[in-house]
Design a protein around this motif. Structure first.
Motif, short mmCIF file in Angstrom:
data_model
loop_
_atom_site.label_atom_id
_atom_site.label_comp_id
_atom_site.label_asym_id
_atom_site.label_seq_id
_atom_site.Cartn_x
_atom_site.Cartn_y
_atom_site.Cartn_z
N GLU A 1 0.85 -1.19 0.00
CA GLU A 1 0.00 0.00 0.00
C GLU A 1 0.88 1.24 0.00
OE1 GLU A 1 -2.98 0.02 3.04
OE2 GLU A 1 -3.48 -2.07 2.71
N ARG A 2 0.44 2.26 -0.68
CA ARG A 2 1.19 3.51 -0.76
C ARG A 2 0.29 4.65 -0.27
NH1 ARG A 2 6.67 3.02 -2.49
NH2 ARG A 2 6.74 1.13 -3.71
N GLU A 3 0.83 5.42 0.66
CA GLU A 3 0.07 6.56 1.17
C GLU A 3 -0.20 7.53 0.03
OE1 GLU A 3 0.74 10.32 4.15
OE2 GLU A 3 1.79 8.45 4.61
N GLY A 4 -1.44 8.00 -0.04
CA GLY A 4 -1.79 8.96 -1.07
C GLY A 4 -2.32 8.35 -2.35
N PHE A 5 -2.49 7.02 -2.36
CA PHE A 5 -3.04 6.35 -3.54
C PHE A 5 -4.20 5.45 -3.12
CE2 PHE A 5 1.18 7.46 -4.86
CZ PHE A 5 1.03 7.81 -6.19
N THR A 6 -5.23 5.43 -3.93
CA THR A 6 -6.38 4.56 -3.70
C THR A 6 -6.47 3.58 -4.86
OG1 THR A 6 -7.55 6.36 -2.61
CG2 THR A 6 -8.89 4.51 -3.36
N PHE A 7 -6.62 2.30 -4.55
CA PHE A 7 -6.74 1.27 -5.58
C PHE A 7 -8.21 1.03 -5.89
CE2 PHE A 7 -6.94 -3.28 -6.91
CZ PHE A 7 -6.27 -3.12 -8.11
#
Length: 70
Positions: free
Chosen positions: A52-58
């Motif tokens: 998971e990457r902060e600032g991104f929504t999958f």
């Protein structure tokens, strides 16, 4: 290694469709090569992988990430 394996399998009319390797073979170049050859690869990502990457929504249904940072 993949080409040698394919040659050996082809001698017995076996098509290489899937591949399992250790994390030492995990690279963008290797994965792109296998993708180009339509080979499903099961290779763990090395230690820097972050699921998971902060600032991104999958968006699962459309299979893409959206940047949510301004």
């Amino acid at each position: 290694i993949v080409e040698l394996t394919e040659e050996n399998l082809n001698e017995n009319n076996i098509e290489l469709q899937e591949l399992l390797a250790d994390g030492g073979y995990s690279s963008g170049e290797a994965l792109a090569y296998l993708h180009q050859k339509n080979i499903n690869a099961y290779i763990p990502n090395f230690g820097q992988y972050k699921p998971e990457r902060e600032g991104f929504t999958f968006h699962k249904e459309e299979n893409y990430y959206q940047c949510t940072k301004p």
